[in-house]
Design an enzyme around this catalytic site. Sequence first.
Site, PDB file in Angstrom:
ATOM      1  CG  HIS A  64      -2.012   0.900   1.249  1.00 27.11           C
ATOM      2  ND1 HIS A  64      -3.239   0.575   1.771  1.00 27.11           N
ATOM      3  CD2 HIS A  64      -2.138   2.181   0.817  1.00 27.11           C
ATOM      4  CE1 HIS A  64      -4.063   1.603   1.648  1.00 27.11           C
ATOM      5  NE2 HIS A  64      -3.410   2.597   1.080  1.00 27.11           N
ATOM      6  NE  ARG A  68      -0.027  11.449  -2.865  1.00 28.19           N
ATOM      7  CZ  ARG A  68      -1.014  10.832  -2.234  1.00 28.19           C
ATOM      8  NH1 ARG A  68      -1.884  10.093  -2.899  1.00 28.19           N
ATOM      9  NH2 ARG A  68      -1.169  10.973  -0.944  1.00 28.19           N
ATOM     10  CG  ASN A 285      -9.587   8.079   5.412  1.00 28.84           C
ATOM     11  OD1 ASN A 285      -9.944   7.092   6.033  1.00 28.84           O
ATOM     12  ND2 ASN A 285     -10.323   8.626   4.443  1.00 28.84           N
ATOM     13  CG  ASP A 312      -2.338   4.625   3.624  1.00 28.66           C
ATOM     14  OD1 ASP A 312      -2.205   5.049   2.463  1.00 28.66           O
ATOM     15  OD2 ASP A 312      -3.367   4.838   4.301  1.00 28.66           O
ATOM     16  CG  HIS A 316      -0.756  14.703   1.141  1.00 30.47           C
ATOM     17  ND1 HIS A 316      -1.581  14.641   0.041  1.00 30.47           N
ATOM     18  CD2 HIS A 316      -1.181  13.734   1.980  1.00 30.47           C
ATOM     19  CE1 HIS A 316      -2.472  13.661   0.217  1.00 30.47           C
ATOM     20  NE2 HIS A 316      -2.246  13.102   1.367  1.00 30.47           N
ATOM     21  CG  PHE A 330      -7.683  12.323   5.188  1.00 29.08           C
ATOM     22  CD1 PHE A 330      -7.883  12.118   6.542  1.00 29.08           C
ATOM     23  CD2 PHE A 330      -8.737  12.809   4.424  1.00 29.08           C
ATOM     24  CE1 PHE A 330      -9.117  12.391   7.126  1.00 29.08           C
ATOM     25  CE2 PHE A 330      -9.970  13.087   5.000  1.00 29.08           C
ATOM     26  CZ  PHE A 330     -10.162  12.879   6.355  1.00 29.08           C
TER      27      PHE A 330
HETATM   28  O1  DOR Z   1      -4.579   9.053   4.702  1.00 30.11           O
HETATM   29  C1  DOR Z   1      -4.790   8.611   3.603  1.00 30.11           C
HETATM   30  N1  DOR Z   1      -4.214   9.148   2.500  1.00 30.11           N
HETATM   31  N2  DOR Z   1      -5.659   7.617   3.454  1.00 30.11           N
HETATM   32  C2  DOR Z   1      -6.068   7.205   2.256  1.00 30.11           C
HETATM   33  O2  DOR Z   1      -6.852   6.291   2.207  1.00 30.11           O
HETATM   34  C3  DOR Z   1      -5.608   7.870   1.021  1.00 30.11           C
HETATM   35  C4  DOR Z   1      -4.307   8.498   1.251  1.00 30.11           C
HETATM   36  C5  DOR Z   1      -3.916   9.456   0.156  1.00 30.11           C
HETATM   37  O3  DOR Z   1      -4.052   9.131  -1.022  1.00 30.11           O
HETATM   38  O4  DOR Z   1      -3.406  10.519   0.482  1.00 30.11           O
END
Ligand code: DOR
Length: 437
Positions: A64, A68, A285, A312, A316, A330
């Site tokens: 996971h 990007r 999330n 995960d 960002h 998130f």
């Molecule tokens: O925190 C998260 N960021 N949870 C997700 O399910 C998607 C992910 C994202 O793509 O930034």
Amino acid sequence: MTENHPGQVLVRGASLLGERSADLLLTDGVISEISSEPGSLSAPGARVVDADGLVALPGLVDLHTHLREPGREDAETVLTGSRAAAVGGFTAVLAMANTSPVTDTAEAAERVHDLGRAAGLVDVQPVGAVTKALAGEELAELGLMARSRARVRVFSDDGRCVANPRVMRRALEYVKAFGGVVSQHSQDPDLAGPQSCCHEGELSGRLGLPGWPGVAEEVIVARDVMLARHTGSRVHVAHASTAGTVEVLRWAKSQGIAVTAEVTPHHLLLTTDLLTGYDPTYKVNPPLRPAEDVEALRAALADGTIDAVATDHAPHARHDKEHAFVDAAFGMLGLETALSVVASVMVEPGLMGWSDLARVMSTTPAAIAGLEGQGRGLEVGAPANLTLVDPSASHTVDRAASVSLSRNNPWHGRTFGAAVQATFLRGRPTVLDGVLV
Ligand code: DOR
């Protein structure tokens, strides 16, 4: 004595899975020899890596990862994400489909696959979207993606839940034909609500932040295991985050239902009370949960109810993350630190050994994703994908030192006891002494 062979690597004196010490010879991409008497193997011309005191694990596999690219190359690219993965000890990552455009066609999947090949640091295996544009309505080109050069086997609308049970049923039926799996972001959108940004509880009330309850995850996990039973297909629970989810998984497994689950390093260590400072670094999330959930997740990983750890990794850009808590994106970084976090939470306190860590971070994720050549044992003839870990390398995470393009690092300033020292992809070092080669 072995013939002179350019490109050979001799790993000297590594402790295999934290147990017996051995020399490993890596030749032409495979483990060609193992000697249980450290110092006894010799290979003229080979690059020698001194692994005395280091633990050798099969290369880590992340189910996971958000890379990007295409679309948000300001946050991460396949190349920079591959760098972060290699530094973290990974030799394969599954690249989530919520890019722009979405990975919902064979061409899009092949493109990500090819970018991964060009970067050449880890195997980048695209995840295909379950539904077109992640809209939750029409199935994406599941069969074409599976038959494409990228050989997609894992499908997910991650970031969004496949909320419609009819669509989820059809997806499960479809992927069964080629041994695929649906990785579900389990979150009922009506129970979660559009503005929710954290775990619903006493703290969210006090902070004035709209939250969503653990049951928003649990009802979808419960529904999906029943759909998996009905269809005879495989479902995978992405980022399990609550004790209730663990209970459902335990029951489903006791019934022989084909369900697997992953937990993230952050859900194994961080708790919702970090939100008191309204720092969006901790907005993720599913959200960080209370300590009782964290305890249940650790126990479930230790006893096999949860099968795997997945990062995960969600990079960002600053302008998406540095906002008021409710408005920030998130997600948090995870690739470079995953091994250190899992070792500190599970291995150092004695909940798991290194061989268990290899199972949850390499062997099982490779099996779930159908990645041949990854997650294999440290044995002669196996592909030489491996990771060397220093189990006593106390170090403090510095977000500025990250090789990711993003800086949303929740581990900044924390000290961990174990660190990845080296990574080998099919015998070629990608990381030595903790830095990219
Ligand atoms: O925190 C998260 N960021 N949870 C997700 O399910 C998607 C992910 C994202 O793509 O930034």
